[in-house]
Design a protein around this motif. Structure first.
Motif, PDB file in Angstrom:
ATOM      1  N   PHE A 148      33.504 -31.455  10.075  1.00 56.08           N
ATOM      2  CA  PHE A 148      34.958 -31.032  10.528  1.00 56.08           C
ATOM      3  C   PHE A 148      35.812 -32.134  10.071  1.00 56.08           C
ATOM      4  N   ASN A 149      37.191 -31.614   9.744  1.00 55.40           N
ATOM      5  CA  ASN A 149      38.162 -32.332   9.345  1.00 55.40           C
ATOM      6  C   ASN A 149      39.509 -31.791   9.880  1.00 55.40           C
ATOM      7  N   ILE A 150      39.962 -32.238  11.162  1.00 51.57           N
ATOM      8  CA  ILE A 150      40.708 -31.567  11.918  1.00 51.57           C
ATOM      9  C   ILE A 150      41.960 -32.345  12.321  1.00 51.57           C
ATOM     10  N   THR A 151      43.067 -31.513  12.820  1.00 49.93           N
ATOM     11  CA  THR A 151      44.008 -32.124  13.522  1.00 49.93           C
ATOM     12  C   THR A 151      43.747 -32.289  15.029  1.00 49.93           C
ATOM     13  N   SER A 152      43.496 -33.693  15.564  1.00 53.52           N
ATOM     14  CA  SER A 152      43.218 -33.666  16.943  1.00 53.52           C
ATOM     15  C   SER A 152      44.290 -33.742  17.856  1.00 53.52           C
ATOM     16  N   TRP A 153      45.417 -34.153  16.938  1.00 50.05           N
ATOM     17  CA  TRP A 153      47.004 -33.998  17.980  1.00 50.05           C
ATOM     18  C   TRP A 153      48.132 -33.777  16.743  1.00 50.05           C
ATOM     19  N   GLY A 154      48.695 -32.612  17.319  1.00 51.34           N
ATOM     20  CA  GLY A 154      49.852 -32.265  16.363  1.00 51.34           C
ATOM     21  C   GLY A 154      51.366 -32.013  17.351  1.00 51.34           C
ATOM     22  N   LEU A 155      52.312 -31.676  16.678  1.00 47.21           N
ATOM     23  CA  LEU A 155      53.600 -31.808  17.328  1.00 47.21           C
ATOM     24  C   LEU A 155      54.170 -30.246  17.267  1.00 47.21           C
ATOM     25  N   ALA A 156      54.478 -29.540  18.412  1.00 44.30           N
ATOM     26  CA  ALA A 156      54.646 -28.356  18.484  1.00 44.30           C
ATOM     27  C   ALA A 156      56.213 -28.280  19.005  1.00 44.30           C
ATOM     28  N   MET A 157      56.766 -27.053  18.849  1.00 42.44           N
ATOM     29  CA  MET A 157      58.121 -26.789  19.127  1.00 42.44           C
ATOM     30  C   MET A 157      58.196 -25.641  20.401  1.00 42.44           C
ATOM     31  N   ASN A 158      58.780 -25.906  21.411  1.00 44.82           N
ATOM     32  CA  ASN A 158      58.934 -25.079  22.467  1.00 44.82           C
ATOM     33  C   ASN A 158      59.744 -23.742  22.021  1.00 44.82           C
ATOM     34  N   ALA A 159      59.089 -22.455  22.124  1.00 44.08           N
ATOM     35  CA  ALA A 159      59.663 -21.363  21.766  1.00 44.08           C
ATOM     36  C   ALA A 159      61.093 -21.225  22.488  1.00 44.08           C
ATOM     37  N   LYS A 160      61.182 -21.752  23.664  1.00 40.49           N
ATOM     38  CA  LYS A 160      62.369 -21.273  24.529  1.00 40.49           C
ATOM     39  C   LYS A 160      63.425 -22.610  24.317  1.00 40.49           C
ATOM     40  N   SER A 161      63.086 -23.495  23.512  1.00 42.17           N
ATOM     41  CA  SER A 161      64.131 -24.698  23.251  1.00 42.17           C
ATOM     42  C   SER A 161      65.560 -24.131  22.818  1.00 42.17           C
ATOM     43  N   ALA A 162      66.448 -24.695  23.304  1.00 45.42           N
ATOM     44  CA  ALA A 162      67.716 -24.197  22.844  1.00 45.42           C
ATOM     45  C   ALA A 162      68.364 -25.280  21.868  1.00 45.42           C
ATOM     46  N   ASN A 163      67.417 -26.288  21.350  1.00 47.09           N
ATOM     47  CA  ASN A 163      67.754 -27.102  20.522  1.00 47.09           C
ATOM     48  C   ASN A 163      66.704 -27.252  19.267  1.00 47.09           C
ATOM     49  N   LYS A 164      66.371 -25.907  18.747  1.00 42.68           N
ATOM     50  CA  LYS A 164      65.553 -25.724  17.723  1.00 42.68           C
ATOM     51  C   LYS A 164      65.605 -26.756  16.474  1.00 42.68           C
ATOM     52  N   ASP A 165      66.974 -26.768  16.029  1.00 46.30           N
ATOM     53  CA  ASP A 165      67.299 -27.686  14.680  1.00 46.30           C
ATOM     54  C   ASP A 165      67.149 -29.028  14.932  1.00 46.30           C
ATOM     55  N   ALA A 166      67.446 -29.379  16.109  1.00 41.83           N
ATOM     56  CA  ALA A 166      67.316 -31.004  16.617  1.00 41.83           C
ATOM     57  C   ALA A 166      66.119 -31.059  16.782  1.00 41.83           C
ATOM     58  N   ALA A 167      65.159 -30.389  17.336  1.00 41.93           N
ATOM     59  CA  ALA A 167      63.689 -30.504  17.527  1.00 41.93           C
ATOM     60  C   ALA A 167      63.020 -30.780  16.076  1.00 41.93           C
ATOM     61  N   TRP A 168      63.305 -29.879  15.332  1.00 43.87           N
ATOM     62  CA  TRP A 168      62.799 -29.989  14.067  1.00 43.87           C
ATOM     63  C   TRP A 168      62.995 -31.261  13.231  1.00 43.87           C
ATOM     64  N   ALA A 169      64.349 -31.711  13.357  1.00 43.21           N
ATOM     65  CA  ALA A 169      64.920 -32.913  12.905  1.00 43.21           C
ATOM     66  C   ALA A 169      63.866 -34.054  13.548  1.00 43.21           C
ATOM     67  N   PHE A 170      63.389 -33.999  14.584  1.00 45.44           N
ATOM     68  CA  PHE A 170      62.618 -35.083  15.199  1.00 45.44           C
ATOM     69  C   PHE A 170      61.256 -34.797  14.712  1.00 45.44           C
ATOM     70  N   ILE A 171      60.690 -33.625  14.509  1.00 47.37           N
ATOM     71  CA  ILE A 171      59.406 -33.342  14.013  1.00 47.37           C
ATOM     72  C   ILE A 171      59.329 -33.896  12.682  1.00 47.37           C
ATOM     73  N   GLN A 172      60.196 -33.526  11.657  1.00 47.10           N
ATOM     74  CA  GLN A 172      60.366 -33.790  10.262  1.00 47.10           C
ATOM     75  C   GLN A 172      60.418 -35.368  10.256  1.00 47.10           C
ATOM     76  N   TRP A 173      61.140 -36.074  10.970  1.00 48.25           N
ATOM     77  CA  TRP A 173      61.112 -37.630  10.834  1.00 48.25           C
ATOM     78  C   TRP A 173      59.824 -38.276  11.181  1.00 48.25           C
ATOM     79  N   ALA A 174      59.395 -37.680  12.368  1.00 47.68           N
ATOM     80  CA  ALA A 174      57.977 -38.312  13.166  1.00 47.68           C
ATOM     81  C   ALA A 174      56.904 -38.144  12.002  1.00 47.68           C
ATOM     82  N   SER A 175      56.933 -37.130  11.200  1.00 47.49           N
ATOM     83  CA  SER A 175      55.879 -36.648  10.406  1.00 47.49           C
ATOM     84  C   SER A 175      56.234 -37.010   8.700  1.00 47.49           C
TER      85      SER A 175
END
Length: 426
Positions: A312-339
């Motif tokens: 196995f060659n797996i992702t044990s932890w990932g980052l996901a975005m809440n479907a109900k988030s009111a700040n999706k672009d900002a949320a992606w900016a964080f995910i993009q930076w952190a990864s």
């Protein structure tokens, strides 16, 4: 020097983020935001597990907040608490947290089925500099459901073989490259009268299921095919039987009660010749304060079966975005930076194994790992299988069904019990 390096990395990342968000124009828009701080005034809610990766990210957050203008609130929880919190908040259709750490193999299918997380395919294509193709194929596969990407990998794990260098050298045994060689070596080195056992691994009912996966894959089988269980195929039976035989004939006493802490504890105390599990556990065997054989630990690729070496060659932890988030672009900016490449390098240098191949190819990216382990991990990242558990909604139930049968084989309670698993839906 370390501080200067971190500041340099963050500054470079900030510049890239600013460029992606519209350059250095500082004019105000009607919302009071500025083009160089496109998220000024935004508040982002992040939830992480109590994990070294989360600790590393928290240290870097002030620079991210400064460059984007947003305020990031981070809360951390133990794994069980995190799962409970996410289930409660997402069930209630809460808009927070905006971003959260999740376990793809445990939660992705259920979260997608319930409509709790946002597909990220379009986001990953927005900025060529993000270089989404740099992530290992398997790590993305772990976060993919029905052809869509629902998470970005931040921590990976690969199944490898730990071994005692001194014992193999003394006995004139080469590092096993196949299942048959592993069985033979474990048999030769097994000496229960002197509290030396050939092989140690997880024997607990639920815990062992992820470990038998690589044995099955390497024989050419899987847990599921076309929505049905395939764990009673000849290939699957052979893989599980090999695992059960290693623990039944050459394992330590009490193995049925062992998860990874107990199993690697046996190995670290110098009472086992081989230990097979995730590479992320290596410090438990190489830290002199925890291990009596710290300077004698070797690392090897998972042994090959009929289908080659397919751990196995797996992702044990990932980052996901809440479907109900009111700040999706900002949320992606964080995910993009952190990864991003720069931040993955920074967190991996602290011992957090990431999923970017360029970082594993960078000598700086492997400084936190023993040289042999880094080489094995880099090679394993190129292939392997992207899941270690049955890909179903009810993962816990499936683990209990399979684990109970394998335990009977390990204990010798019933003759050939693995063949009793029927080809039916979990």
């Amino acid at each position: 020097m370390k501080r200067v390096l971190n500041v340099g990395i963050l500054s470079a990342m900030s510049a890239a983020l600013l460029s992606a968000c519209g350059g250095a124009n500082t004019s105000n828009d009607k919302s009071g935001q500025t083009a160089d701080k496109p998220f000024a005034g935004k508040k982002l809610s992040i939830v992480t597990a109590n994990h070294p990766w989360g600790d590393a990210i928290k240290e870097m957050l002030p620079q991210f907040e400064e460059s984007t203008g947003m305020k990031v609130d981070v809360q951390s929880f133990f794994e069980d608490q995190l799962a409970q919190k996410l289930t409660v908040q997402l069930t209630a259709a809460s808009a927070t947290p905006d971003v959260f750490m999740y376990s793809p193999l445990q939660q992705a299918k259920l979260f997608v089925k319930n409509g709790w997380i946002t597909p990220l395919d379009d986001y990953t294509k927005k900025d060529a500099a993000y270089d989404f193709n740099d992530f290992s194929k398997a790590s993305i596969g772990s976060n993919t459901v029905d052809g869509k990407i629902y998470g970005i990998p931040i921590i990976t794990e690969q199944h490898i073989l730990y071994y005692r260098k001194d014992l193999l050298q003394k006995a004139g045994i080469a590092v096993p490259k196949t299942m048959d060689e592993l069985l033979e070596a474990a048999k030769k080195l097994n000496d229960p009268k002197n509290e030396m056992y050939g092989f140690a691994a997880r024997g607990q009912r639920s815990a062992l299921v992820s470990q038998i996966s690589s044995f099955m894959y390497s024989e050419g089988s899987d847990f599921m095919k076309d929505g049905k269980a395939t764990v009673n195929t000849p290939e699957a039976v052979k893989g599980m039987t090999t695992y059960a035989t290693l623990l039944k004939d050459y394992g330590p006493p009490g193995v049925l009660n062992m998860s990874w802490p107990q199993a690697i504890g046996v190995f670290a105390q110098g009472k086992a010749a081989f230990f097979a599990d995730a590479n992320s556990l290596f410090k438990n065997a190489t830290d002199p304060e925890k291990s009596k054989i710290a300077d004698q630990v070797g690392f090897a690729q998972f042994p090959a079966g009929k289908n080659g070496s397919q751990p196995f060659n797996i992702t044990s932890w990932g980052l996901a975005m809440n479907a109900k988030s009111a700040n999706k672009d900002a949320a992606w900016a964080f995910i993009q930076w952190a990864s991003s490449k720069e931040i993955v390098l920074a967190t991996q240098k602290k011992g957090n194994p990431g999923a970017r191949m360029s970082v594993w190819d960078n000598p700086e990216g492997t400084t936190a790992f023993p040289k042999e382990l880094a080489e094995v991990t880099r090679e394993t990242q190129k292939g392997g299988v992207d899941h270690s558990l049955p890909p179903v909604d009810k993962v816990s139930e499936a683990r209990d069904i399979i684990g109970a049968i394998v335990q009977k084989a390990i204990s010798g309670e019933e003759r050939r019990p693995i063949r009793r698993i029927r080809n039916s839906r979990f």
